[in-house]
Design an enzyme around this catalytic site. Structure first.
Site, PDB file in Angstrom:
ATOM      1  N   PHE A  76       6.455  -2.248  -0.909  1.00 17.57           N
ATOM      2  CA  PHE A  76       5.711  -1.325   0.265  1.00 17.57           C
ATOM      3  C   PHE A  76       5.432  -1.822   1.357  1.00 17.57           C
ATOM      4  O   PHE A  76       5.132  -3.285   1.963  1.00 17.57           O
ATOM      5  CB  PHE A  76       4.209  -1.422  -0.851  1.00 17.57           C
ATOM      6  CG  PHE A  76       4.303  -0.235  -2.019  1.00 17.57           C
ATOM      7  CD1 PHE A  76       4.116   0.881  -1.320  1.00 17.57           C
ATOM      8  CD2 PHE A  76       4.308  -0.955  -2.642  1.00 17.57           C
ATOM      9  CE1 PHE A  76       4.347   1.585  -3.069  1.00 17.57           C
ATOM     10  CE2 PHE A  76       3.851  -0.525  -4.423  1.00 17.57           C
ATOM     11  CZ  PHE A  76       4.257   1.251  -4.204  1.00 17.57           C
ATOM     12  N   SER A 112       6.937 -11.062   3.971  1.00  9.62           N
ATOM     13  CA  SER A 112       6.129 -10.137   2.975  1.00  9.62           C
ATOM     14  C   SER A 112       5.561 -10.977   1.809  1.00  9.62           C
ATOM     15  O   SER A 112       5.091 -12.448   2.252  1.00  9.62           O
ATOM     16  CB  SER A 112       7.441  -9.361   2.149  1.00  9.62           C
ATOM     17  OG  SER A 112       8.236  -9.319   3.038  1.00  9.62           O
ATOM     18  N   ILE A 123       6.504  -6.331  -6.920  1.00 11.53           N
ATOM     19  CA  ILE A 123       6.013  -6.001  -6.115  1.00 11.53           C
ATOM     20  C   ILE A 123       5.526  -6.701  -4.245  1.00 11.53           C
ATOM     21  O   ILE A 123       5.345  -7.283  -4.920  1.00 11.53           O
ATOM     22  CB  ILE A 123       4.428  -4.734  -6.600  1.00 11.53           C
ATOM     23  CG1 ILE A 123       4.420  -4.569  -7.683  1.00 11.53           C
ATOM     24  CG2 ILE A 123       4.024  -4.541  -5.264  1.00 11.53           C
ATOM     25  CD1 ILE A 123       5.109  -3.388  -7.734  1.00 11.53           C
ATOM     26  N   GLU A 124       6.548  -6.045  -3.152  1.00 14.93           N
ATOM     27  CA  GLU A 124       6.497  -6.805  -2.428  1.00 14.93           C
ATOM     28  C   GLU A 124       5.160  -6.015  -1.429  1.00 14.93           C
ATOM     29  O   GLU A 124       5.654  -4.546  -1.120  1.00 14.93           O
ATOM     30  CB  GLU A 124       7.719  -7.464  -1.793  1.00 14.93           C
ATOM     31  CG  GLU A 124       7.670  -7.566  -0.944  1.00 14.93           C
ATOM     32  CD  GLU A 124       9.038  -7.817  -0.452  1.00 14.93           C
ATOM     33  OE1 GLU A 124       9.602  -7.979   0.681  1.00 14.93           O
ATOM     34  OE2 GLU A 124      10.630  -7.404  -0.724  1.00 14.93           O
ATOM     35  N   VAL A 125       4.786  -6.835  -0.902  1.00 13.85           N
ATOM     36  CA  VAL A 125       3.868  -5.671   0.814  1.00 13.85           C
ATOM     37  C   VAL A 125       4.267  -6.273   1.757  1.00 13.85           C
ATOM     38  O   VAL A 125       3.989  -7.870   2.129  1.00 13.85           O
ATOM     39  CB  VAL A 125       2.611  -6.220  -0.083  1.00 13.85           C
ATOM     40  CG1 VAL A 125       1.737  -5.833   1.178  1.00 13.85           C
ATOM     41  CG2 VAL A 125       2.106  -5.027  -1.014  1.00 13.85           C
TER      42      VAL A 125
END
Length: 130
Positions: A76, A112, A123-125
Site C-alpha cells: 500500500f 517501506s 503487508i508493506e506500507v
C-alpha cells in the site's frame, strides 16, 4: 494484431481464515472501509481499489487454483510519513517485521515497512519518493 493495454488494478482477492477478523484488522489498522454486498461478498475499499475477501473453504468461483490464507503479499502507498505509520502500528499492537527499508516501486523509489495481517499475509506500507 494490437496488444492489450492494462490501465490500472481494480481489485485483488485474499482468501482468509476469518472474514470478520480480517475486516476488523484492516478497518482498525489501515482505515480500509468494509463493504458488504447483497450477494454475501465482503470487500475492503480504499481509494479506487478494493480487496475482495473469500472465506477459506467457501471461495467464490472462479478462484485461484490453490487459494490459501496467508498467501498474499501486497504493498500500500501512503502519504502519511513512516514515523507516524510506525507509531500507529505500535499503538494497535502490530509487530513490524522489517523497516523502514528502501525499495523500488512501480513508479519510483519507496521507503517501506512490513508487517503481517491476521492470516500472515505480508503487508508493506510505503512512502513513494517519485
Amino acid at each position: 494484431m494490437a496488444g492489450v493495454q492494462i490501465d490500472a488494478l481494480d481489485h485483488v482477492v485474499f482468501t482468509v481464515a476469518d472474514v470478520e477478523a480480517t475486516c476488523a484488522f484492516y478497518e482498525r489498522v489501515l482505515g480500509l472501509q468494509v463493504v458488504r454486498g447483497a450477494d454475501g461478498r465482503t470487500a475492503l475499499h480504499f481509494g479506487t481499489q478494493k480487496i475482495n475477501l473469500h472465506q477459506a473453504g467457501h471461495e467464490f468461483e472462479p478462484k485461484a487454483r490453490c487459494p490459501a490464507p496467508g498467501a498474499g503479499d501486497l504493498c500500500f502507498l501512503t502519504s502519511t510519513e513512516l514515523p507516524a505509520v510506525l507509531d500507529h502500528l505500535r499503538h494497535h499492537g502490530v509487530a513490524v517485521e522489517l523497516g523502514p527499508v528502501e525499495r523500488e516501486g512501480a513508479t519510483g523509489h519507496l521507503t517501506s515497512v512490513y508487517f503481517r495481517d491476521p492470516d500472515g499475509n505480508l503487508i508493506e506500507v510505503a512512502n513513494l519518493h517519485g
